[in-house]
Design a protein around this motif. Structure first.
Motif, PDB file in Angstrom:
ATOM      1  N   VAL A  11      48.987  39.410  44.298  1.00 38.90           N
ATOM      2  CA  VAL A  11      48.098  40.490  43.872  1.00 38.90           C
ATOM      3  C   VAL A  11      47.505  40.221  42.487  1.00 38.90           C
ATOM      4  CG1 VAL A  11      48.041  42.977  43.367  1.00 38.90           C
ATOM      5  CG2 VAL A  11      49.394  42.133  45.259  1.00 38.90           C
ATOM      6  N   LEU A  12      48.107  39.315  41.752  1.00 39.52           N
ATOM      7  CA  LEU A  12      47.772  39.056  40.351  1.00 39.52           C
ATOM      8  C   LEU A  12      46.283  38.867  40.105  1.00 39.52           C
ATOM      9  CD1 LEU A  12      49.365  38.693  37.726  1.00 39.52           C
ATOM     10  CD2 LEU A  12      49.445  36.269  38.191  1.00 39.52           C
ATOM     11  N   GLY A  13      45.617  38.075  40.910  1.00 38.00           N
ATOM     12  CA  GLY A  13      44.207  37.777  40.703  1.00 38.00           C
ATOM     13  C   GLY A  13      43.260  38.903  41.085  1.00 38.00           C
ATOM     14  N   GLU A  14      43.783  39.933  41.745  1.00 34.42           N
ATOM     15  CA  GLU A  14      42.925  41.009  42.227  1.00 34.42           C
ATOM     16  C   GLU A  14      42.878  42.214  41.289  1.00 34.42           C
ATOM     17  OE1 GLU A  14      43.738  41.918  46.374  1.00 34.42           O
ATOM     18  OE2 GLU A  14      44.727  39.977  46.551  1.00 34.42           O
ATOM     19  N   LEU A  15      43.719  42.225  40.253  1.00 31.36           N
ATOM     20  CA  LEU A  15      43.772  43.346  39.318  1.00 31.36           C
ATOM     21  C   LEU A  15      42.985  43.018  38.049  1.00 31.36           C
ATOM     22  CD1 LEU A  15      47.543  44.278  39.571  1.00 31.36           C
ATOM     23  CD2 LEU A  15      45.621  45.518  40.550  1.00 31.36           C
ATOM     24  N   THR A  16      42.561  44.062  37.349  1.00 32.84           N
ATOM     25  CA  THR A  16      41.881  43.847  36.077  1.00 32.84           C
ATOM     26  C   THR A  16      42.877  43.328  35.050  1.00 32.84           C
ATOM     27  OG1 THR A  16      42.274  46.097  35.325  1.00 32.84           O
ATOM     28  CG2 THR A  16      40.236  45.698  36.533  1.00 32.84           C
ATOM     29  N   ALA A  24      63.457  46.546  54.318  1.00 35.33           N
ATOM     30  CA  ALA A  24      62.045  46.337  54.648  1.00 35.33           C
ATOM     31  C   ALA A  24      61.703  44.851  54.620  1.00 35.33           C
ATOM     32  CB  ALA A  24      61.160  47.084  53.661  1.00 35.33           C
ATOM     33  N   THR A  25      60.745  44.466  55.424  1.00 31.82           N
ATOM     34  CA  THR A  25      60.291  43.074  55.425  1.00 31.82           C
ATOM     35  C   THR A  25      59.356  42.847  54.243  1.00 31.82           C
ATOM     36  OG1 THR A  25      58.340  43.525  56.779  1.00 31.82           O
ATOM     37  CG2 THR A  25      60.397  43.005  57.952  1.00 31.82           C
ATOM     38  N   SER A  26      59.160  41.597  53.899  1.00 27.56           N
ATOM     39  CA  SER A  26      58.239  41.267  52.816  1.00 27.56           C
ATOM     40  C   SER A  26      56.823  41.730  53.139  1.00 27.56           C
ATOM     41  CB  SER A  26      58.253  39.760  52.546  1.00 27.56           C
ATOM     42  OG  SER A  26      59.493  39.383  52.036  1.00 27.56           O
ATOM     43  N   ALA A  27      56.442  41.624  54.405  1.00 25.68           N
ATOM     44  CA  ALA A  27      55.110  42.065  54.819  1.00 25.68           C
ATOM     45  C   ALA A  27      54.956  43.573  54.607  1.00 25.68           C
ATOM     46  CB  ALA A  27      54.862  41.707  56.284  1.00 25.68           C
ATOM     47  N   SER A  50      54.614  44.245  50.891  1.00 24.85           N
ATOM     48  CA  SER A  50      53.287  43.850  50.438  1.00 24.85           C
ATOM     49  C   SER A  50      52.247  44.902  50.816  1.00 24.85           C
ATOM     50  CB  SER A  50      52.912  42.495  51.032  1.00 24.85           C
ATOM     51  OG  SER A  50      51.616  42.132  50.648  1.00 24.85           O
ATOM     52  N   ILE A  51      52.318  45.383  52.043  1.00 24.10           N
ATOM     53  CA  ILE A  51      51.374  46.407  52.507  1.00 24.10           C
ATOM     54  C   ILE A  51      51.530  47.672  51.677  1.00 24.10           C
ATOM     55  CG2 ILE A  51      50.886  47.973  54.435  1.00 24.10           C
ATOM     56  CD1 ILE A  51      51.509  45.544  56.292  1.00 24.10           C
ATOM     57  N   GLN A  52      52.777  48.066  51.396  1.00 23.89           N
ATOM     58  CA  GLN A  52      53.014  49.280  50.629  1.00 23.89           C
ATOM     59  C   GLN A  52      52.540  49.138  49.183  1.00 23.89           C
ATOM     60  OE1 GLN A  52      56.984  50.864  51.086  1.00 23.89           O
ATOM     61  NE2 GLN A  52      57.006  50.267  53.241  1.00 23.89           N
ATOM     62  N   GLY A  84      49.525  51.348  47.617  1.00 18.94           N
ATOM     63  CA  GLY A  84      49.693  52.151  46.403  1.00 18.94           C
ATOM     64  C   GLY A  84      48.662  51.808  45.349  1.00 18.94           C
ATOM     65  N   LEU A  85      48.394  50.522  45.169  1.00 21.13           N
ATOM     66  CA  LEU A  85      47.392  50.095  44.184  1.00 21.13           C
ATOM     67  C   LEU A  85      45.990  50.540  44.593  1.00 21.13           C
ATOM     68  CD1 LEU A  85      48.757  46.543  43.358  1.00 21.13           C
ATOM     69  CD2 LEU A  85      48.789  48.544  41.862  1.00 21.13           C
ATOM     70  N   LYS A  86      45.697  50.533  45.892  1.00 20.78           N
ATOM     71  CA  LYS A  86      44.386  51.000  46.366  1.00 20.78           C
ATOM     72  C   LYS A  86      44.228  52.491  46.116  1.00 20.78           C
ATOM     73  CE  LYS A  86      43.941  47.518  49.866  1.00 20.78           C
ATOM     74  NZ  LYS A  86      44.378  47.171  51.199  1.00 20.78           N
ATOM     75  N   LYS A  87      45.283  53.255  46.392  1.00 19.52           N
ATOM     76  CA  LYS A  87      45.226  54.701  46.175  1.00 19.52           C
ATOM     77  C   LYS A  87      45.042  55.033  44.695  1.00 19.52           C
ATOM     78  CE  LYS A  87      46.037  56.712  50.197  1.00 19.52           C
ATOM     79  NZ  LYS A  87      45.321  57.831  50.756  1.00 19.52           N
ATOM     80  N   LEU A  88      45.569  54.184  43.820  1.00 23.17           N
ATOM     81  CA  LEU A  88      45.401  54.377  42.385  1.00 23.17           C
ATOM     82  C   LEU A  88      44.037  53.876  41.898  1.00 23.17           C
ATOM     83  CD1 LEU A  88      48.959  53.365  41.170  1.00 23.17           C
ATOM     84  CD2 LEU A  88      47.964  55.657  41.166  1.00 23.17           C
ATOM     85  N   GLY A  89      43.268  53.259  42.804  1.00 21.55           N
ATOM     86  CA  GLY A  89      41.939  52.772  42.448  1.00 21.55           C
ATOM     87  C   GLY A  89      41.943  51.438  41.737  1.00 21.55           C
TER      88      GLY A  89
END
Length: 126
Positions: free
Chosen positions: A78-83, A99-102, A105-107, A111-116
């Motif tokens: 996710v590192l490269g996708e955040l400001t 929980a699985t790694s997948a 990752s989805i969660q 969460g990051l999408k919901k936070l914008g």
């Protein structure tokens, strides 16, 4: 492995993110995030920083370390996708142990999408 400059280390940094930031809960994770510029947080680090909280409620030491390793690996994706000015703290809930790694990752991404902080994935071209 998550690069050293992209990790939160100081308790003060964790406190700022947890108290001043916004949070979004998921079934196995709680994602807290704050922009360093908005909160007057001085940092010489360029790039997003991540911190992990994996308490004893998640399980014994072996389980907690496994969950933390999986979360650090997900954070590198996710590192490269955040400001560059984003600080994120991920708090693992007891369900993260099974929980699985997948799923984790989805969660996290959800969460990051919901936070914008992440853009919604674009569908296939029509």
């Amino acid at each position: 492995m998550l690069p050293e400059p992209n990790r939160l280390h100081r308790a003060r940094d964790f406190s700022v993110v947890m108290r001043r930031g916004r949070r979004m809960g998921r079934s196995n994770l709680v994602v807290h995030a704050v922009a360093r510029g908005e909160q007057g947080i001085a940092s010489t680090v360029h790039g997003p920083r991540f911190g992990l909280i994996v308490s004893k409620a998640v399980g014994p030491a072996v389980t907690r370390h496994r969950v933390a390793r999986r979360l650090r690996h997900i954070c590198t994706d996710v590192l490269g996708e955040l400001t560059e000015t984003t600080d994120v703290v991920i708090r693992a809930l007891p369900g993260a142990a099974s929980a699985t790694s997948a799923d984790l990752s989805i969660q996290l991404r959800s969460g990051l999408k919901k936070l914008g902080l992440l853009e919604a994935p674009k569908g296939p071209p029509s």
